[in-house]
Design an enzyme around this catalytic site. Structure first.
Site, mmCIF file in Angstrom:
data_model
loop_
_atom_site.group_PDB
_atom_site.id
_atom_site.type_symbol
_atom_site.label_atom_id
_atom_site.label_comp_id
_atom_site.label_asym_id
_atom_site.label_seq_id
_atom_site.Cartn_x
_atom_site.Cartn_y
_atom_site.Cartn_z
ATOM 1 N NE ARG A 1 -22.394 33.704 1.508
ATOM 2 C CZ ARG A 1 -21.720 33.430 2.617
ATOM 3 N NH1 ARG A 1 -21.806 34.251 3.669
ATOM 4 N NH2 ARG A 1 -20.944 32.377 2.668
ATOM 5 C CD GLU B 1 -16.422 28.533 6.327
ATOM 6 O OE1 GLU B 1 -17.034 27.975 7.246
ATOM 7 O OE2 GLU B 1 -16.990 29.245 5.488
ATOM 8 C CD1 TRP C 1 -13.131 32.381 11.769
ATOM 9 C CD2 TRP C 1 -15.078 31.294 11.736
ATOM 10 N NE1 TRP C 1 -13.031 31.388 10.834
ATOM 11 C CE2 TRP C 1 -14.215 30.694 10.786
ATOM 12 C CE3 TRP C 1 -16.374 30.791 11.886
ATOM 13 C CZ2 TRP C 1 -14.601 29.614 10.006
ATOM 14 C CZ3 TRP C 1 -16.761 29.706 11.100
ATOM 15 C CH2 TRP C 1 -15.873 29.133 10.179
ATOM 16 C CD1 TRP D 1 -21.519 34.777 9.779
ATOM 17 C CD2 TRP D 1 -20.758 35.452 7.788
ATOM 18 N NE1 TRP D 1 -20.159 34.957 9.881
ATOM 19 C CE2 TRP D 1 -19.663 35.375 8.687
ATOM 20 C CE3 TRP D 1 -20.520 35.857 6.473
ATOM 21 C CZ2 TRP D 1 -18.367 35.688 8.303
ATOM 22 C CZ3 TRP D 1 -19.216 36.158 6.099
ATOM 23 C CH2 TRP D 1 -18.159 36.072 6.999
HETATM 24 C C1 ACM Z 1 -16.669 32.424 8.743
HETATM 25 O O1 ACM Z 1 -17.724 32.409 9.395
HETATM 26 N N1 ACM Z 1 -16.475 31.536 7.788
HETATM 27 C C2 ACM Z 1 -15.616 33.397 9.000
#
Ligand code: ACM
Length: 773
Positions: A178, A355, A421, A487
Site C-alpha cells: 500500500r 478476502e 485475524w 497494513w
Molecule cells: C486481512 O487483514 N485481510 C488479513
C-alpha cells in the site's frame, strides 16, 4: 468495525490473566529496564565495568558464536570507540561467551554478571544473540546509533538471568504494497525486532495497490505493477498531511514516467537478498507473502489472463481474483513462488488467501468444469481446492504454507498453518487448533497496528492472551504464537510507521517472550526504553498526556494542570486552532483556561518524537439538576436494537419495529451475531452518587455517542476502528436521563464506557448506576 478494503473487526476486548509477577517487582525497573522482561532475574549489587582493557573470551570453537561476538563488539565499539581484545582464558575482567548444550531450547541463554566477570551461555548462536540484546539493554542508551560515544567505560549492573521465550512465533508484519518502504527502513525495522527479541518478520509483498518484489520470469509485475498514479487512499494521506507532516507521501518514491507522476517502488532480488541476510544475522526469519488468489489487481493488470474474465476491477469490497480453474494460473503462481522460495530461506511461506471476491468464479465455465470434476459444491470449496493444490506445491519444495483464516472456510488441509485475524469469527482459531493445525494469532483487536493508537492501545496489547478460550491444554500447544500486522493504506511514511508500531510492539514482545504480566512494572521499564529509541531515531508515539477529555465543561474558573511523562518532555499548545509544533508556546504548569473555545496540545521529546495532537474543546455549563420519577425505577437499561446498517448514529430511526429488550449491563453482549451490521439505542437513567463534573470515556468500534440530560457528552460517531473519545458533563447528585446511540458497520463491535470524577482513576461505570422506568 468497517474498513472498505481490509476488513478488520473486534469483539469487546477483555482478557485478564490475573497472574502477579513478583519476580519483576523485586528488581529495580530502572536498573534492569529490560523489555521483554526475562523469565528469571536475580538482582545483585555492584556492576561489571567494561573498559578497553576488558577481554573477550570465546569458546574453543571460535567460529560458533563469531557473528554474535561481532555484534557485541559493535555495541562496545559504539560506546568506547574500540572493540575488545580477544583472550584465551577466562578470569577477572573478562566477558566470556560459553556454549552450553545443557540448555533446553535454541533461544535459551543465561547471563551472570558480577563485578569480576560477565558470563553468557547459550546452546546456539540464536540464544547467544538474544543474550547480547539483553546486555545491550543493560548498557547505557547512548551507545545506540552512534559510531563512538567516547565513553571511558561501560557499566553493566550485576545480575543473574535465566531466560527463554514462551512462544516460538513472535512476529511483526509490514505491508509494503500500500506504501513502499526503503531497504534502509526494512533494516532499521529488523534492528528493532532484534532489540525486543521478536523472531519473525512477515513481509506482505504484493497487493492490489502494488507489486514490490522482482520476479525475473514476469518482469511486468514490477515494471508496471510496482507503480501507480495516486489513489483515493493517497488523497486521504495528502489531506491529513496538511495538519500532520508524518502523513506526507515520501517524495523519494515518486517518479515521472511517460508524462505521468507515478508512485511506488520495488525490491530487486539482490536487494531482498541483502535484507534477508541482514535479518538472518539478527536471528530474524523473514516470511514472504504473495497474496493470492485475491488482492492480485497489480499482477492482473499486467497479466490479464490470470483472472477468469481477463482483467481485474474493484467489486463492492474487493478486486477480481485470479482464476483457480485455469492451468495457466497455476503455472504463473508456481513460477512466481519458485523464485520466492529460492530467495527466502524460511520454511514458512504465506499464501494470503484472504478476502476473495468469488463472483467471477461462480460465473466461469472453466470453474464450473473444475467444480464438477472435483465434486466441489461451493466457491469456498473451490478456494480450498486452490489453496490445497498450492500447498502440495509448497510442500514438494520443502515449504510450509501459511494462510489467513479464510482458508478454513472451504475445508483446511491437515498441515496448513492458520493465521487468525477476523476478530468477529472467534471460533476460527479454536476449530483450527482442534483440527490439529498450527495457529498464529493476529486478531484485529488489538493486533492490527494500523488501528490508530489511543491511550489504551499499549495496555490492550500488553494484556492480550494469545490462547483463545475453548481449548484443552493439548490443543493449546497448536497456538504457536502471535503477531501484529501493520497494513499501510494510511501509513505513507517511515515516521508514521514508527509512530503506529512503537511503543506497542514492545508490549507484544513482552507478551510473547515472557508472558507474565506486570503492566506497571513494564511501563517503568518502557520509560527507560524511550531514551534508547530516541538514540535510534525511532519516531515513536509519546506517552499520553492525561487529565482532560476531548469535550470539557467550564463551571467557574478552570485550571488545566498536566503532568509531564518525564522532565525533558515539553508540552506545547495553541488556542488559534493550528497544530502545535516544537516552536509553539509551552504550556505553563497551571494554565487558567481563558474561556469557551479550543486548546490544542502536543508533547515533544528532545529528539523530535511527538504525541498525538490533543484537541480540547471547552464550553460553559451549569450543574444539571436531577430528575424526579413518579415511580421508583428498576435496575437496568432498555435496548432498542435495529437489524440494519447505519453509517452514523444520527441515521438511527426515531421509531421503528425494532427489537426492544432490557439489559442489566450497561453494554449489552451478543449484538450483531456473526459480525453483522446493526444499530442500537441504550436508554434509561444514570444515578450519580455526588454532585461533580463527570468525565466519560466511550470506546467504540464503530460509532457511538453518549447523551446525558439530552446533552451530547461524547461524540464518537462514524465508522472506525476501536477508538476512545471523551467528554464531560456537570451533574448534581441523582438521576439523569441517559442514552448511548451505537452503530456497527459489520465485522465485530467494541463498546465500552468508563468514567472519572475529581481527578480519580478512569474506571468502568458501575452497572448499579443504571435505572429504567
Ligand atoms: C486481512 O487483514 N485481510 C488479513
Amino acid at each position: 468495525m468497517f474498513k472498505p478494503f481490509r476488513l478488520t473487526g473486534a469483539v469487546v476486548f477483555c482478557v485478564l490473566l490475573g497472574i502477579s509477577a513478583v519476580h519483576a517487582q523485586d528488581a529495580d525497573p530502572a536498573r534492569y529496564a529490560i523489555v521483554p522482561y526475562p523469565q528469571e532475574l536475580v538482582p545483585a549489587a555492584g556492576e561489571f565495568v567494561i573498559t578497553p582493557k576488558t577481554k573477550l573470551v570465546l569458546p574453543s570453537n571460535k567460529a560458533f558464536f563469531s557473528n554474535e561476538a561481532a555484534q557485541l563488539q559493535t555495541l562496545i565499539r559504539q560506546g568506547l570507540g574500540k572493540a575488545l581484545p580477544v583472550a584465551g582464558k577466562a578470569g577477572n575482567g573478562t566477558i566470556v561467551l560459553k556454549q552450553n548444550d545443557q540448555l533446553a531450547g535454541e533461544e535459551d541463554y543465561t547471563l551472570e554478571v558480577t563485578p569480576q566477570q560477565l558470563i553468557i551461555s547459550a546452546k546456539t548462536p540464536t540464544g547467544m544473540f538474544r543474550a547480547v540484546q539483553t546486555i545491550r539493554q543493560l548498557l547505557p542508551a547512548n551507545i545506540e546509533g552512534v559510531k563512538n560515544a567516547k565513553l571511558p567505560k561501560l557499566t553493566v549492573p550485576a545480575v543473574k538471568i535465566t531466560d527463554h521465550p514462551v512462544y516460538g512465533w513472535r512476529g511483526m508484519h509490514l505491508d509494503v504494497s500500500r506504501h513502499f518502504f526503503s531497504v534502509d527502513y526494512l533494516k532499521k525495522f529488523i534492528d528493532l525486532l532484534a532489540l525486543y527479541k521478536m523472531n519473525k518478520f512477515h513481509i506482505h509483498l504484493t497487493d492490489d495497490q502494488g507489486w514490490r518484489i522482482e520476479i525475473k520470469k514476469y518482469p511486468l509485475l514490477t515494471e508496471q505493477g510496482a507503480w501507480r498514479e495516486f489513489n483515493n487512499q493517497d488523497s486521504v494521506c495528502m489531506q491529513k498531511a496538511k495538519t500532520n507532516p508524518d502523513m506526507e507521501i515520501d517524495k523519494s518514491h515518486i517518479i515521472q514516467k511517460d508524462g505521468k507522476t507515478l508512485y511506488g517502488g520495488f525490491y530487486t532480488q539482490a536487494q531482498m537478498k541483502e535484507v534477508i541476510a541482514y535479518a538472518t544475522a539478527r536471528h530474524i526469519e523473514m516470511i514472504p507473502e504473495i497474496d493470492m488468489p485475491g488482492h492480485m489487481m497489480a499482477a492482473i493488470k499486467s497479466y490479464p489472463y490470470l483472472s477468469c474474465v481477463g482483467g481485474s476491477t474493484w467489486g463492492p469490497l474487493f478486486t477480481t481474483p485470479i482464476c483457480p480453474c485455469n492451468e495457466s494460473t497455476f503455472e504463473f503462481a508456481e513460477n512466481v513462488y519458485s523464485e520466492i522460495f529460492a530467495l527466502f530461506p524460511s520454511q514458512y511461506v504465506h499464501l494470503g488467501a484472504d478476502e476473495v471476491e468469488k463472483s467471477t468464479w461462480a460465473k466461469s465455465p472453466a470453474c464450473e468444469a473444475i467444480m464438477k470434476a472435483n465434486n466441489l459444491k461451493t466457491v469456498e470449496e473451490l478456494q480450498s481446492y486452490f489453496v490445497k493444490r498450492m500447498e502440495k506445491f509448497f510442500n514438494s519444495k520443502g515449504k510450509k504454507l501459511i494462510g489467513w483464516d479464510e482458508i478454513l472456510e472451504g475445508g483446511i488441509s491437515e498441515t496448513a498453518i492458520l493465521m487468525y485475524w477476523r476478530s468477529w469469527v472467534p471460533d476460527a482459531p479454536v476449530h483450527a487448533a482442534q483440527h490439529g493445525n498450527k495457529v498464529i494469532m493476529t486478531p484485529g483487536n488489538p493486533l492490527y497496528f494500523d488501528t490508530p493508537p489511543d491511550r489504551n492501545s499499549v495496555s490492550n496489547v500488553y494484556h492480550f492472551n494469545p490462547v483463545p478460550k475453548g481449548l484443552t491444554p493439548e490443543q493449546e500447544k497448536f497456538i504457536i504464537g502471535a503477531q501484529a500486522n501493520t497494513w499501510t493504506e494510511y501509513i505513507p511514511s517511515e515516521k508514521r510507521a514508527d509512530f503506529m508500531m512503537f511503543p506497542r510492539m514492545t508490549a507484544l514482545a513482552e507478551v510473547l517472550w515472557t508472558h507474565r504480566q506486570d503492566y506497571d512494572n513494564y511501563l517503568l521499564r518502557l520509560n527507560k526504553q524511550y531514551k534508547r529509541l530516541d538514540q535510534l531515531k525511532v519516531h515513536y508515539r509519546m506517552p499520553d498526556l492525561d487529565g482532560f477529555t476531548d469535550d470539557n465543561v467550564l463551571v467557574g474558573k478552570t485550571v488545566l494542570k498536566l503532568q509531564k511523562p518525564s522532565p525533558e518532555i515539553t508540552i506545547r499548545y495553541t488556542t488559534d486552532g493550528t497544530a502545535p509544533t516544537m516552536s509553539s508556546a509551552e504550556l505553563p504548569e497551571a494554565f487558567i483556561v481563558p474561556g469557551p473555545g479550543t486548546i490544542k496540545l502536543a508533547s515533544f521529546s528532545p529528539s523530535g518524537s511527538s504525541s498525538d495532537i490533543y484537541t480540547l474543546n471547552y464550553r460553559q455549563q451549569s450543574f444539571f439538576p436531577p430528575v424526579n420519577l413518579f415511580k421508583a425505577p428498576e435496575a437496568g437499561l432498555q435496548v432498542q436494537y435495529f437489524d440494519s446498517s447505519y453509517r452514523s448514529v444520527t441515521k438511527l430511526p426515531d421509531t421503528s419495529d425494532s427489537i426492544v429488550y432490557v439489559t442489566n449491563a450497561v453494554i449489552p453482549a451478543g449484538m450483531g451475531k456473526g459480525g453483522k451490521a446493526f444499530g442500537a439505542k441504550i436508554t434509561g437513567y444514570i444515578d450519580v452518587p455526588e454532585t461533580a463534573i463527570y468525565s466519560f470515556f466511550l470506546t467504540a468500534d464503530d460509532g457511538a455517542n453518549l447523551y446525558i440530560q439530552g446533552d451530547k457528552v461524547v461524540d464518537n460517531d462514524g465508522w472506525h476502528a476501536p477508538v476512545q473519545k471523551s467528554g464531560q458533563v456537570a451533574l448534581q447528585k441523582g438521576l439523569h436521563p441517559f442514552e448511548i446511540k451505537f452503530v456497527e458497520g459489520g465485522g465485530g463491535y467494541t463498546l465500552k464506557l468508563e468514567y472519572r470524577v475529581n481527578g480519580g482513576k478512569i474506571q468502568a461505570v458501575p452497572d448499579a448506576w443504571f435505572k429504567r422506568n
